[in-house]
Design a protein around this motif. Structure first.
Motif, PDB file in Angstrom:
ATOM      1  N   ILE A 154      20.932  27.244 -37.537  1.00 18.64           N
ATOM      2  CA  ILE A 154      21.179  26.041 -36.733  1.00 18.64           C
ATOM      3  C   ILE A 154      21.248  26.398 -35.254  1.00 18.64           C
ATOM      4  O   ILE A 154      20.674  25.711 -34.400  1.00 18.64           O
ATOM      5  N   ASN A 155      21.944  27.481 -34.934  1.00 20.69           N
ATOM      6  CA  ASN A 155      22.028  27.909 -33.525  1.00 20.69           C
ATOM      7  C   ASN A 155      20.654  28.306 -32.985  1.00 20.69           C
ATOM      8  O   ASN A 155      20.356  28.095 -31.815  1.00 20.69           O
ATOM      9  N   PHE A 156      19.814  28.896 -33.853  1.00 22.20           N
ATOM     10  CA  PHE A 156      18.462  29.253 -33.411  1.00 22.20           C
ATOM     11  C   PHE A 156      17.667  28.000 -33.055  1.00 22.20           C
ATOM     12  O   PHE A 156      16.959  27.966 -32.031  1.00 22.20           O
ATOM     13  N   ILE A 157      17.767  26.962 -33.897  1.00 17.52           N
ATOM     14  CA  ILE A 157      17.052  25.707 -33.603  1.00 17.52           C
ATOM     15  C   ILE A 157      17.529  25.123 -32.273  1.00 17.52           C
ATOM     16  O   ILE A 157      16.734  24.682 -31.441  1.00 17.52           O
ATOM     17  N   LEU A 158      18.854  25.131 -32.065  1.00 20.12           N
ATOM     18  CA  LEU A 158      19.398  24.613 -30.811  1.00 20.12           C
ATOM     19  C   LEU A 158      18.917  25.437 -29.621  1.00 20.12           C
ATOM     20  O   LEU A 158      18.510  24.908 -28.584  1.00 20.12           O
ATOM     21  N   TRP A 176      17.025  25.469 -46.947  1.00 19.48           N
ATOM     22  CA  TRP A 176      16.725  24.372 -46.029  1.00 19.48           C
ATOM     23  C   TRP A 176      16.809  24.834 -44.581  1.00 19.48           C
ATOM     24  O   TRP A 176      15.949  24.508 -43.756  1.00 19.48           O
ATOM     25  N   VAL A 177      17.865  25.567 -44.241  1.00 20.75           N
ATOM     26  CA  VAL A 177      18.014  26.031 -42.856  1.00 20.75           C
ATOM     27  C   VAL A 177      16.865  26.961 -42.484  1.00 20.75           C
ATOM     28  O   VAL A 177      16.319  26.893 -41.374  1.00 20.75           O
ATOM     29  N   PHE A 212      14.435  18.356 -31.884  1.00 20.24           N
ATOM     30  CA  PHE A 212      14.905  19.481 -32.683  1.00 20.24           C
ATOM     31  C   PHE A 212      16.428  19.660 -32.584  1.00 20.24           C
ATOM     32  O   PHE A 212      17.056  20.171 -33.515  1.00 20.24           O
ATOM     33  N   ALA A 213      17.012  19.245 -31.460  1.00 19.70           N
ATOM     34  CA  ALA A 213      18.486  19.254 -31.365  1.00 19.70           C
ATOM     35  C   ALA A 213      19.073  18.283 -32.394  1.00 19.70           C
ATOM     36  O   ALA A 213      20.112  18.569 -33.010  1.00 19.70           O
ATOM     37  N   GLY A 214      18.403  17.136 -32.575  1.00 21.55           N
ATOM     38  CA  GLY A 214      18.860  16.181 -33.596  1.00 21.55           C
ATOM     39  C   GLY A 214      18.736  16.742 -34.997  1.00 21.55           C
ATOM     40  O   GLY A 214      19.610  16.519 -35.852  1.00 21.55           O
ATOM     41  N   ILE A 215      17.644  17.477 -35.268  1.00 18.58           N
ATOM     42  CA  ILE A 215      17.485  18.129 -36.581  1.00 18.58           C
ATOM     43  C   ILE A 215      18.640  19.110 -36.810  1.00 18.58           C
ATOM     44  O   ILE A 215      19.242  19.141 -37.900  1.00 18.58           O
ATOM     45  N   ALA A 216      18.956  19.898 -35.774  1.00 22.83           N
ATOM     46  CA  ALA A 216      20.063  20.860 -35.887  1.00 22.83           C
ATOM     47  C   ALA A 216      21.381  20.130 -36.147  1.00 22.83           C
ATOM     48  O   ALA A 216      22.223  20.602 -36.924  1.00 22.83           O
ATOM     49  N   GLY A 217      21.563  18.983 -35.505  1.00 20.72           N
ATOM     50  CA  GLY A 217      22.781  18.205 -35.721  1.00 20.72           C
ATOM     51  C   GLY A 217      22.922  17.744 -37.160  1.00 20.72           C
ATOM     52  O   GLY A 217      24.010  17.811 -37.752  1.00 20.72           O
ATOM     53  N   GLY A 218      21.812  17.269 -37.757  1.00 21.78           N
ATOM     54  CA  GLY A 218      21.849  16.835 -39.157  1.00 21.78           C
ATOM     55  C   GLY A 218      22.183  17.978 -40.102  1.00 21.78           C
ATOM     56  O   GLY A 218      22.978  17.812 -41.045  1.00 21.78           O
ATOM     57  N   LEU A 219      21.593  19.127 -39.858  1.00 27.01           N
ATOM     58  CA  LEU A 219      21.911  20.305 -40.689  1.00 27.01           C
ATOM     59  C   LEU A 219      23.378  20.701 -40.525  1.00 27.01           C
ATOM     60  O   LEU A 219      24.056  21.050 -41.495  1.00 27.01           O
ATOM     61  N   PHE A 220      23.858  20.649 -39.280  1.00 36.64           N
ATOM     62  CA  PHE A 220      25.241  21.022 -38.983  1.00 36.64           C
ATOM     63  C   PHE A 220      26.220  20.087 -39.714  1.00 36.64           C
ATOM     64  O   PHE A 220      27.210  20.537 -40.302  1.00 36.64           O
ATOM     65  N   LEU A 252      15.789  33.801 -30.695  1.00 37.97           N
ATOM     66  CA  LEU A 252      16.222  34.359 -31.977  1.00 37.97           C
ATOM     67  C   LEU A 252      17.326  35.397 -31.760  1.00 37.97           C
ATOM     68  O   LEU A 252      18.380  35.352 -32.419  1.00 37.97           O
ATOM     69  N   VAL A 253      17.104  36.289 -30.819  1.00 39.49           N
ATOM     70  CA  VAL A 253      18.095  37.333 -30.533  1.00 39.49           C
ATOM     71  C   VAL A 253      19.400  36.714 -30.019  1.00 39.49           C
ATOM     72  O   VAL A 253      20.497  37.094 -30.436  1.00 39.49           O
ATOM     73  N   GLY A 254      19.277  35.739 -29.109  1.00 40.41           N
ATOM     74  CA  GLY A 254      20.463  35.102 -28.538  1.00 40.41           C
ATOM     75  C   GLY A 254      21.287  34.364 -29.578  1.00 40.41           C
ATOM     76  O   GLY A 254      22.519  34.477 -29.603  1.00 40.41           O
ATOM     77  N   ALA A 255      20.616  33.601 -30.460  1.00 39.98           N
ATOM     78  CA  ALA A 255      21.348  32.825 -31.472  1.00 39.98           C
ATOM     79  C   ALA A 255      22.055  33.740 -32.468  1.00 39.98           C
ATOM     80  O   ALA A 255      23.226  33.515 -32.807  1.00 39.98           O
ATOM     81  N   VAL A 256      21.359  34.762 -32.941  1.00 42.22           N
ATOM     82  CA  VAL A 256      21.970  35.675 -33.920  1.00 42.22           C
ATOM     83  C   VAL A 256      23.126  36.454 -33.285  1.00 42.22           C
ATOM     84  O   VAL A 256      24.219  36.549 -33.860  1.00 42.22           O
TER      85      VAL A 256
END
Length: 365
Positions: A86-90, A204-205, A259-267, A303-307
């Motif tokens: 989710i953080n990667f998508i954001l 899904w994520v 894509f922020a909205g997609i991340a919100g739904g997953l969250f 990717l590196v930042g989110a992980v």
């Protein structure tokens, strides 16, 4: 990742420090190093002969299998893996605006909140609960579309003028969305919204993370993406070269918000509870930290930042509010050493087609 749990144990008792270090070194690091040294020549030869697209597919498949094996049925590990995705998508969606386009958006959490509430309302009140995972993608897409429409309302007045006004307008939008949701009692108001089924899981994520990566990668490499990068380099020169800068900005900004909205739904369907206070300026700041930590205008950096950021939050969780003193200090030190972030303006080779490498490289600097 074993080190992460070792550090958590150290926080409970410092006396465990020597044993945990020895355990990590003997059980994980030494065997991993030996295996890597043995297979490195064979892997290097194989990589040189495999086309970049097949190589990327192999990496994605290997990463998915590792995630499934590591996550297993352990609830905590599954939660961490999902938060990373989710953080990667954001992060990658915000990087499209702040990194590739060169604008400064600080209200990403607001669009995430719009997606979270729309997706949650659909799965709780509209779609039959028995359909579960079958309608989950539709709820996520609807949440993304709602966030994109909200972004369009912001983009229309914002991109009529040049300058740093987008930062001010997105900041105000974040407050408007948060306060607006708080005053709608029908969806729980300040008490929050609940009742969602646990639909977010590792597959899904992983799917949505890869989908976002491929979509934004292709967007950046498309003529639209070239136009967006041209705007960042010199907006007036881009206009002189017939680039419709306002249209490009609106497309990039709405894509980012989708894509922020997609991340919100997953969250929302991971935590099973959402509250307006979740989508405040602090959440937007987290997105900014991930972007600048990983690197501007870089998919690899996202990717590196989110992980890295997700793991860092878990390590520092016992410090509670004081972690927000330590994390900015760490970010400041890192930026003093690397101004563009860990992977700023650079990509892993397999993220870019071979034929694009020579063209894309200079264009991103």
């Amino acid at each position: 990742m074993p080190t992460l749990f070792g550090i958590i144990l150290i926080q409970q008792s410092l006396a465990l420090l020597p044993g945990i270090i020895a355990y990590d070194v003997l059980i994980y690091l030494v065997p991993t190093y030996i295996v890597a040294r043995l297979v490195a020549p064979l892997v290097k030869k194989w990589i040189q002969r495999v086309p970049s697209q097949r190589l990327l597919f192999a990496y994605v498949l290997a990463l998915f299998l590792v995630a499934l094996l590591w996550g297993g049925f352990h609830e905590y590990r599954t939660m961490i893996l999902c938060l990373m995705g989710i953080n990667f998508i954001l992060c990658i969606s915000l990087n499209l605006v702040n990194g590739y386009m060169g604008e400064f958006s600080v209200g990403h959490a607001g669009f995430m909140g719009v997606g979270a509430y729309i997706a949650s309302i659909l799965t709780v009140w509209v779609f039959p609960r028995s359909l579960g995972h079958l309608v989950f993608p539709l709820a996520l897409l609807a949440g993304g579309a709602g966030a994109a429409i909200a972004a369009l309302l912001v983009a229309i007045p914002s991109f009529k003028i040049r300058g740093d006004y987008l930062a001010i307008i997105t900041l105000a939008t974040n407050f408007i969305i948060k306060n607006g949701i708080e005053n709608i009692e029908r969806i729980g108001g300040s008490r929050g919204f609940m009742g969602m089924a646990k639909l977010t899981n590792v597959p899904w994520v992983f799917f949505w993370s890869v989908f976002t990566l491929v979509a934004i990668r292709n967007f950046v490499l498309s003529p639209y993406g070239r136009g967006v990068i041209a705007i960042r380099e010199d907006e007036i020169a881009a206009e002189a070269m017939t680039v419709d800068t306002r249209r490009m900005k609106m497309v990039a900004f709405c894509t980012s918000s989708f894509f922020a909205g997609i991340a919100g739904g997953l969250f929302a369907h991971l935590l099973l509870y959402i509250n307006p206070s979740t989508f405040t300026l602090l959440k937007s700041t987290e997105c900014l930290v991930m972007v600048y930590l990983g690197g501007m205008a870089s998919i690899s950096g996202s990717l590196v930042g989110a992980v890295t950021f997700t793991i860092l939050l878990e390590i520092l969780r016992p410090l509670e509010v004081y972690k927000w003193v330590l994390i900015p200090l760490l970010l400041l030190v890192m930026l003093l050493r690397r101004h563009a972030g860990l992977m700023g303006f650079r990509e892993f080779r397999f993220f870019i087609p071979t034929e694009e490498t020579e063209v894309y490289g200079p264009a991103s600097h």
